[in-house]
Design a protein around this motif. Structure first.
Motif, PDB file in Angstrom:
ATOM      1  N   GLY A 256       0.776  -1.133  -0.166  1.00  0.00           N
ATOM      2  CA  GLY A 256       0.175  -0.124   0.059  1.00  0.00           C
ATOM      3  C   GLY A 256       0.661   1.183   0.164  1.00  0.00           C
ATOM      4  O   GLY A 256       0.066   2.388  -0.019  1.00  0.00           O
ATOM      5  N   CYS A 257       2.244   1.082  -0.274  1.00  0.00           N
ATOM      6  CA  CYS A 257       2.947   2.311  -0.297  1.00  0.00           C
ATOM      7  C   CYS A 257       2.609   3.215  -1.489  1.00  0.00           C
ATOM      8  O   CYS A 257       2.098   2.724  -2.566  1.00  0.00           O
ATOM      9  CB  CYS A 257       4.528   2.010  -0.351  1.00  0.00           C
ATOM     10  SG  CYS A 257       5.346   3.143  -1.026  1.00  0.00           S
ATOM     11  N   ARG A 258       2.362   4.633  -1.234  1.00  0.00           N
ATOM     12  CA  ARG A 258       1.870   5.456  -2.214  1.00  0.00           C
ATOM     13  C   ARG A 258       3.262   6.116  -2.862  1.00  0.00           C
ATOM     14  O   ARG A 258       4.318   6.515  -2.208  1.00  0.00           O
ATOM     15  CB  ARG A 258       0.933   6.594  -1.515  1.00  0.00           C
ATOM     16  CG  ARG A 258      -0.453   5.845  -0.797  1.00  0.00           C
ATOM     17  CD  ARG A 258      -1.044   5.157  -1.824  1.00  0.00           C
ATOM     18  NE  ARG A 258      -2.509   4.911  -1.521  1.00  0.00           N
ATOM     19  CZ  ARG A 258      -3.250   4.597  -2.306  1.00  0.00           C
ATOM     20  NH1 ARG A 258      -2.954   4.334  -3.399  1.00  0.00           N
ATOM     21  NH2 ARG A 258      -4.542   4.662  -2.038  1.00  0.00           N
ATOM     22  N   VAL A 259       2.815   6.492  -4.023  1.00  0.00           N
ATOM     23  CA  VAL A 259       4.147   7.233  -5.030  1.00  0.00           C
ATOM     24  C   VAL A 259       3.410   8.473  -5.321  1.00  0.00           C
ATOM     25  O   VAL A 259       2.367   8.563  -5.812  1.00  0.00           O
ATOM     26  CB  VAL A 259       4.162   6.565  -6.217  1.00  0.00           C
ATOM     27  CG1 VAL A 259       5.392   7.138  -7.037  1.00  0.00           C
ATOM     28  CG2 VAL A 259       4.586   4.824  -5.810  1.00  0.00           C
ATOM     29  N   LEU A 260       4.518   9.656  -4.955  1.00  0.00           N
ATOM     30  CA  LEU A 260       4.041  10.743  -5.472  1.00  0.00           C
ATOM     31  C   LEU A 260       5.194  11.466  -6.683  1.00  0.00           C
ATOM     32  O   LEU A 260       6.114  10.812  -6.561  1.00  0.00           O
ATOM     33  CB  LEU A 260       4.105  11.864  -4.273  1.00  0.00           C
ATOM     34  CG  LEU A 260       2.982  11.552  -3.196  1.00  0.00           C
ATOM     35  CD1 LEU A 260       3.134  13.042  -2.120  1.00  0.00           C
ATOM     36  CD2 LEU A 260       1.667  11.586  -3.322  1.00  0.00           C
ATOM     37  N   HIS A 261       4.869  12.354  -7.210  1.00  0.00           N
ATOM     38  CA  HIS A 261       5.475  13.043  -8.221  1.00  0.00           C
ATOM     39  C   HIS A 261       4.990  14.380  -8.195  1.00  0.00           C
ATOM     40  O   HIS A 261       3.811  14.439  -8.773  1.00  0.00           O
ATOM     41  CB  HIS A 261       5.783  12.281  -9.381  1.00  0.00           C
ATOM     42  CG  HIS A 261       6.994  12.696 -10.185  1.00  0.00           C
ATOM     43  ND1 HIS A 261       7.175  13.960 -10.629  1.00  0.00           N
ATOM     44  CD2 HIS A 261       8.157  11.882 -10.735  1.00  0.00           C
ATOM     45  CE1 HIS A 261       8.415  14.268 -11.326  1.00  0.00           C
ATOM     46  NE2 HIS A 261       8.831  12.971 -11.332  1.00  0.00           N
ATOM     47  N   PRO A 262       5.707  15.457  -8.390  1.00  0.00           N
ATOM     48  CA  PRO A 262       5.265  16.968  -8.352  1.00  0.00           C
ATOM     49  C   PRO A 262       4.985  17.166  -9.878  1.00  0.00           C
ATOM     50  O   PRO A 262       4.013  18.166 -10.111  1.00  0.00           O
ATOM     51  CB  PRO A 262       6.075  17.649  -7.696  1.00  0.00           C
ATOM     52  CG  PRO A 262       7.429  17.022  -8.016  1.00  0.00           C
ATOM     53  CD  PRO A 262       7.058  15.512  -7.802  1.00  0.00           C
ATOM     54  N   GLY A 263       5.466  16.264 -10.692  1.00  0.00           N
ATOM     55  CA  GLY A 263       5.100  16.673 -12.412  1.00  0.00           C
ATOM     56  C   GLY A 263       6.063  17.854 -12.533  1.00  0.00           C
ATOM     57  O   GLY A 263       6.502  18.502 -11.551  1.00  0.00           O
ATOM     58  N   PRO A 264       6.555  18.168 -13.672  1.00  0.00           N
ATOM     59  CA  PRO A 264       6.344  17.184 -15.026  1.00  0.00           C
ATOM     60  C   PRO A 264       7.081  15.861 -14.393  1.00  0.00           C
ATOM     61  O   PRO A 264       8.286  16.140 -14.225  1.00  0.00           O
ATOM     62  CB  PRO A 264       6.680  17.943 -16.145  1.00  0.00           C
ATOM     63  CG  PRO A 264       7.679  18.851 -15.531  1.00  0.00           C
ATOM     64  CD  PRO A 264       7.407  19.218 -14.075  1.00  0.00           C
ATOM     65  N   ILE A 265       6.322  14.709 -14.996  1.00  0.00           N
ATOM     66  CA  ILE A 265       7.159  13.460 -15.077  1.00  0.00           C
ATOM     67  C   ILE A 265       8.112  13.512 -16.415  1.00  0.00           C
ATOM     68  O   ILE A 265       7.506  13.445 -17.355  1.00  0.00           O
ATOM     69  CB  ILE A 265       6.305  12.221 -14.859  1.00  0.00           C
ATOM     70  CG1 ILE A 265       5.243  12.155 -15.634  1.00  0.00           C
ATOM     71  CG2 ILE A 265       5.618  12.520 -13.290  1.00  0.00           C
ATOM     72  CD1 ILE A 265       4.486  10.577 -15.352  1.00  0.00           C
ATOM     73  N   ASN A 266       9.078  12.576 -16.156  1.00  0.00           N
ATOM     74  CA  ASN A 266       9.940  12.166 -17.245  1.00  0.00           C
ATOM     75  C   ASN A 266       9.634  10.794 -17.360  1.00  0.00           C
ATOM     76  O   ASN A 266      10.631  10.114 -16.516  1.00  0.00           O
ATOM     77  CB  ASN A 266      11.185  12.854 -17.415  1.00  0.00           C
ATOM     78  CG  ASN A 266      11.272  14.035 -17.838  1.00  0.00           C
ATOM     79  OD1 ASN A 266      10.992  14.560 -18.856  1.00  0.00           O
ATOM     80  ND2 ASN A 266      11.577  14.957 -16.746  1.00  0.00           N
ATOM     81  N   ARG A 267       8.831   9.986 -18.065  1.00  0.00           N
ATOM     82  CA  ARG A 267       8.736   8.496 -18.083  1.00  0.00           C
ATOM     83  C   ARG A 267       9.868   7.878 -18.516  1.00  0.00           C
ATOM     84  O   ARG A 267      10.475   8.312 -19.642  1.00  0.00           O
ATOM     85  CB  ARG A 267       7.552   8.215 -19.050  1.00  0.00           C
ATOM     86  CG  ARG A 267       6.114   8.724 -18.527  1.00  0.00           C
ATOM     87  CD  ARG A 267       5.047   8.783 -19.492  1.00  0.00           C
ATOM     88  NE  ARG A 267       3.961   8.986 -18.888  1.00  0.00           N
ATOM     89  CZ  ARG A 267       3.096   8.140 -18.398  1.00  0.00           C
ATOM     90  NH1 ARG A 267       3.263   7.061 -18.164  1.00  0.00           N
ATOM     91  NH2 ARG A 267       1.998   8.702 -17.877  1.00  0.00           N
ATOM     92  N   GLY A 268      10.398   6.883 -17.957  1.00  0.00           N
ATOM     93  CA  GLY A 268      11.506   6.121 -18.237  1.00  0.00           C
ATOM     94  C   GLY A 268      12.699   6.591 -17.920  1.00  0.00           C
ATOM     95  O   GLY A 268      13.958   6.263 -18.181  1.00  0.00           O
ATOM     96  N   VAL A 269      12.967   8.017 -17.129  1.00  0.00           N
ATOM     97  CA  VAL A 269      13.891   8.203 -16.544  1.00  0.00           C
ATOM     98  C   VAL A 269      13.739   8.257 -15.124  1.00  0.00           C
ATOM     99  O   VAL A 269      14.383   7.345 -14.620  1.00  0.00           O
ATOM    100  CB  VAL A 269      14.094   9.953 -16.948  1.00  0.00           C
ATOM    101  CG1 VAL A 269      15.401  10.559 -16.499  1.00  0.00           C
ATOM    102  CG2 VAL A 269      13.887  10.167 -18.408  1.00  0.00           C
ATOM    103  N   GLU A 270      13.024   9.183 -14.267  1.00  0.00           N
ATOM    104  CA  GLU A 270      13.129   8.746 -12.927  1.00  0.00           C
ATOM    105  C   GLU A 270      12.021   7.934 -12.470  1.00  0.00           C
ATOM    106  O   GLU A 270      11.737   7.361 -11.457  1.00  0.00           O
ATOM    107  CB  GLU A 270      12.974  10.259 -12.079  1.00  0.00           C
ATOM    108  CG  GLU A 270      11.605  11.044 -12.317  1.00  0.00           C
ATOM    109  CD  GLU A 270      11.475  11.894 -13.522  1.00  0.00           C
ATOM    110  OE1 GLU A 270      12.451  11.644 -14.147  1.00  0.00           O
ATOM    111  OE2 GLU A 270      10.499  12.658 -13.720  1.00  0.00           O
TER     112      GLU A 270
END
Ligand code: NCD
Length: 311
Positions: A256-270
């Motif tokens: 149930g660990c939750r994942v955040l990212h403030p965006g913009p996301i770089n898919r396949g990078v971070e």
């Protein structure tokens, strides 16, 4: 027009909020997200963004409109700052036209704080991100998103991973998560990207596995290329192999660990697609919460009683 009591309050960083105001802002953000009504505010606010932004700029604008406020987006490349006008003079000019608050994003760390110190006009300032400094509205929406998503921050283990040293989101999140009672915050990234000192309850590691093991929350960060010596750029595939968050990492975290990212996301990078779009991701919940957090911030900024949080 600004009333006599208006505009003296600023939101420059999380630490500038006392406990009562921080608690009020989180509670009010969640209430607005749950459909609580909001009274209209007869105010004028101006977006002054000296750096690119999608989420933050648009959500401040939508929040202002939902509260019935007048909102102006200054097109900086067509404004007098392109002719050399100082930020202080721009602020005084906009105040003279009846602005009640400025929402400022600036590439220079501390620029919003310096403007607040120099300000001779009655104007509220909202820091929407200053260089590698602070991003308080992001931290508020991150706290509200996690709490609304069922994460109890009191006692939580939180990993913040990536370009820590240049991230204003990391700095503001660390302050806010500590204030909400996080048990342990792990800052993880390549050794050069970790801060030299950390407050109590915060650990540094250059080991991704160690950071994610047993974590309740993982916050991923974009590489801040715009604040980096370009010769030091890692290549995207290599970075993803070493530091990208992938499903196998979440298997080491708490269920149930939750994942955040403030965006913009770089898919396949971070972050991998599978994590960004997976069931543990709250990335779009953050975006949704951003509008409510900024509505709460406006209500707080323009509260009639300056000495206390409203409500
Ligand atoms: C962040 C920012 O600008 O600091 N984004 C945002 O406000 N949503 C993070 C980033 O740009 O990587």
């Amino acid at each position: 027009m600004a009333g006599p009591e208006a505009g003296r309050r600023h939101l420059l960083d999380v630490d500038g909020l006392d406990d009562r105001d921080l608690a009020w802002l989180v509670r009010r953000t969640r209430a607005l997200a749950a459909g609580a009504p909001a009274a209209a505010l007869d105010r004028t606010v101006i977006n002054l963004f000296f750096e690119p932004s999608t989420r933050t700029r648009v959500s401040f604008e939508l929040a202002a409109r939902r509260l019935g406020m007048r909102v102006v987006n200054v097109e900086l490349e067509r404004s007098s700052s392109a002719k050399g006008e100082s930020l202080e003079d721009t602020a005084a000019t906009l105040a003279a036209m009846g602005a009640d608050a400025l929402i400022i994003r600036h590439p220079e760390t501390g620029r919003c704080h310096r403007l607040a110190e120099a300000l001779s006009v009655d104007l509220g300032l909202l820091n929407a991100g200053d260089g590698s400094g602070h991003h308080p509205s992001q931290a508020l929406l991150d706290v509200a998103t996690l709490e609304a998503g069922g994460v109890a921050l009191a006692g939580a283990r939180i990993a913040i991973i990536g370009d820590i040293v240049r991230s204003r989101v990391a700095r503001s999140d660390v302050s806010a998560f500590r204030r909400r009672g996080a048990a342990e915050i792990r800052l993880a990234g390549p050794p050069d990207w970790l801060p030299e000192t950390v407050p109590s309850g915060v650990r540094r590691t250059d080991n991704l596995i160690e950071a994610v093991t047993d974590a309740d929350v993982v916050v991923m960060l974009r590489i801040q290329h715009e604040r980096m010596d370009h010769r030091a750029w890692p290549d995207a595939a290599g970075y993803h192999a070493d530091w990208g968050l992938r499903p196998e990492h979440l298997e080491l975290a708490r269920p149930g660990c939750r994942v955040l990212h403030p965006g913009p996301i770089n898919r396949g990078v971070e972050i991998s697609d599978a994590v960004a779009d997976g069931p543990q991701s709250l990335i779009l919940d953050q975006v949704r919460m951003g509008v409510h957090a900024r509505m709460a911030i406006f209500e707080w900024l323009f509260a009639a009683d300056r000495s206390a949080a409203p409500g």
